[in-house]
Design a protein around this motif. Structure first.
Motif, PDB file in Angstrom:
ATOM      1  N   UNK A   1      32.969  66.846  55.845  1.00 24.21           N
ATOM      2  CA  UNK A   1      31.602  66.732  55.342  1.00 24.21           C
ATOM      3  C   UNK A   1      31.296  65.282  55.000  1.00 24.21           C
ATOM      4  N   UNK A   2      32.198  64.589  54.335  1.00 22.87           N
ATOM      5  CA  UNK A   2      31.994  63.193  53.981  1.00 22.87           C
ATOM      6  C   UNK A   2      31.869  62.342  55.239  1.00 22.87           C
ATOM      7  N   UNK A   3      32.696  62.610  56.207  1.00 23.12           N
ATOM      8  CA  UNK A   3      32.660  61.856  57.464  1.00 23.12           C
ATOM      9  C   UNK A   3      31.325  62.056  58.180  1.00 23.12           C
ATOM     10  N   UNK A   4      30.836  63.292  58.240  1.00 23.30           N
ATOM     11  CA  UNK A   4      29.553  63.568  58.883  1.00 23.30           C
ATOM     12  C   UNK A   4      28.404  62.957  58.102  1.00 23.30           C
ATOM     13  N   UNK A   5      28.494  62.988  56.789  1.00 23.72           N
ATOM     14  CA  UNK A   5      27.459  62.397  55.946  1.00 23.72           C
ATOM     15  C   UNK A   5      27.393  60.891  56.180  1.00 23.72           C
ATOM     16  N   UNK A   6      28.540  60.243  56.199  1.00 22.98           N
ATOM     17  CA  UNK A   6      28.581  58.802  56.448  1.00 22.98           C
ATOM     18  C   UNK A   6      28.074  58.467  57.847  1.00 22.98           C
ATOM     19  N   UNK A   7      28.446  59.270  58.833  1.00 22.60           N
ATOM     20  CA  UNK A   7      27.966  59.048  60.195  1.00 22.60           C
ATOM     21  C   UNK A   7      26.462  59.245  60.276  1.00 22.60           C
ATOM     22  N   UNK A   8      25.921  60.213  59.552  1.00 27.63           N
ATOM     23  CA  UNK A   8      24.487  60.452  59.529  1.00 27.63           C
ATOM     24  C   UNK A   8      23.736  59.329  58.850  1.00 27.63           C
TER      25      UNK A   8
ATOM     26  N   UNK B   1      40.412  73.333  52.083  1.00 26.94           N
ATOM     27  CA  UNK B   1      39.271  72.887  51.281  1.00 26.94           C
ATOM     28  C   UNK B   1      39.159  71.359  51.325  1.00 26.94           C
ATOM     29  N   UNK B   2      40.259  70.665  51.154  1.00 22.80           N
ATOM     30  CA  UNK B   2      40.242  69.197  51.207  1.00 22.80           C
ATOM     31  C   UNK B   2      39.871  68.705  52.604  1.00 22.80           C
ATOM     32  N   UNK B   3      40.348  69.383  53.624  1.00 20.18           N
ATOM     33  CA  UNK B   3      40.014  69.001  55.002  1.00 20.18           C
ATOM     34  C   UNK B   3      38.521  69.175  55.245  1.00 20.18           C
ATOM     35  N   UNK B   4      37.945  70.268  54.767  1.00 22.38           N
ATOM     36  CA  UNK B   4      36.518  70.503  54.913  1.00 22.38           C
ATOM     37  C   UNK B   4      35.715  69.431  54.176  1.00 22.38           C
ATOM     38  N   UNK B   5      36.170  69.047  52.993  1.00 21.24           N
ATOM     39  CA  UNK B   5      35.497  67.977  52.251  1.00 21.24           C
ATOM     40  C   UNK B   5      35.531  66.662  53.025  1.00 21.24           C
ATOM     41  N   UNK B   6      36.672  66.337  53.635  1.00 18.72           N
ATOM     42  CA  UNK B   6      36.766  65.098  54.424  1.00 18.72           C
ATOM     43  C   UNK B   6      35.816  65.141  55.613  1.00 18.72           C
TER      44      UNK B   6
END
Length: 177
Positions: free
Chosen positions: A164-171, A157-162
């Motif tokens: 998602x945050x990484x993709x959001x920041x990249x976007x 779950x924590x890995x998935x959150x990281x």
């Protein structure tokens, strides 16, 4: 050779990370680890790994996790495991206060060092250890299953959150340019 280079706690953390990163379902990882721990409690020293692999296969657990779980039975822990399984089994097998099982100290003093047949070993030593290992092994396996499933699910779950945050920041960085 026996002592880890850094520390035992670092080695245990590393093993925990290895277990949570196994690519299988959380149930399969937890079931495999629990089966390995259960096998480590049996008095069949030398067959723990084989027993764990067979049981993991039968319950669709992860075989690698089962192999890691058998590491609980090591030279530091096996005297405590066997002593505990013997004493618990002696209490279970004891019928009406008339136990044929010998006290552990007496076994260590004399019985181990003479050659005995299977029938002579069964009643005083192996039978209590087998029953005790079933009780203690199942209890520890259940606790390990719950903890390993929770840890694996929490890690993923924590890995998935990281991610998602990484993709959001990249976007967001791609939009702002």
């Amino acid at each position: 050779m026996i002592w880890p280079r850094r520390s035992f706690s670092r080695s245990l953390r590393y093993m925990g990370k290895r277990i949570t990163r196994i690519t299988a379902s959380p149930h399969a990882v937890a079931a495999g680890l629990a089966v390995g721990v259960f096998a480590a409690f049996t008095p069949f020293f030398g067959f723990h790994l084989i027993l764990a692999i067979i049981l993991a296969y039968l319950i669709a657990g992860n075989i690698a996790a089962a192999a890691i779980g058998t590491a609980l039975a090591n030279p530091l822990t096996i005297p405590f495991i066997w002593g505990g399984t013997y004493e618990v089994g002696r209490m279970i097998v004891d019928e009406n206060g008339q136990s044929q099982a010998l006290p552990l100290t007496r076994i260590l003093e004399s019985e181990i060092f003479k050659q005995m047949s299977f029938e002579e070993l069964w009643q005083p030593i192996l039978k209590p250890m087998l029953f005790g290992s079933l009780v203690l092994g199942l209890g520890c396996a259940l606790a390990v299953y719950v903890a390993a499933r929770w840890a694996t699910m929490n890690y993923r779950h924590k890995r998935l959150q990281r991610i998602v945050v990484k993709k959001t920041l990249a976007g967001q960085q791609g939009i702002s340019r």
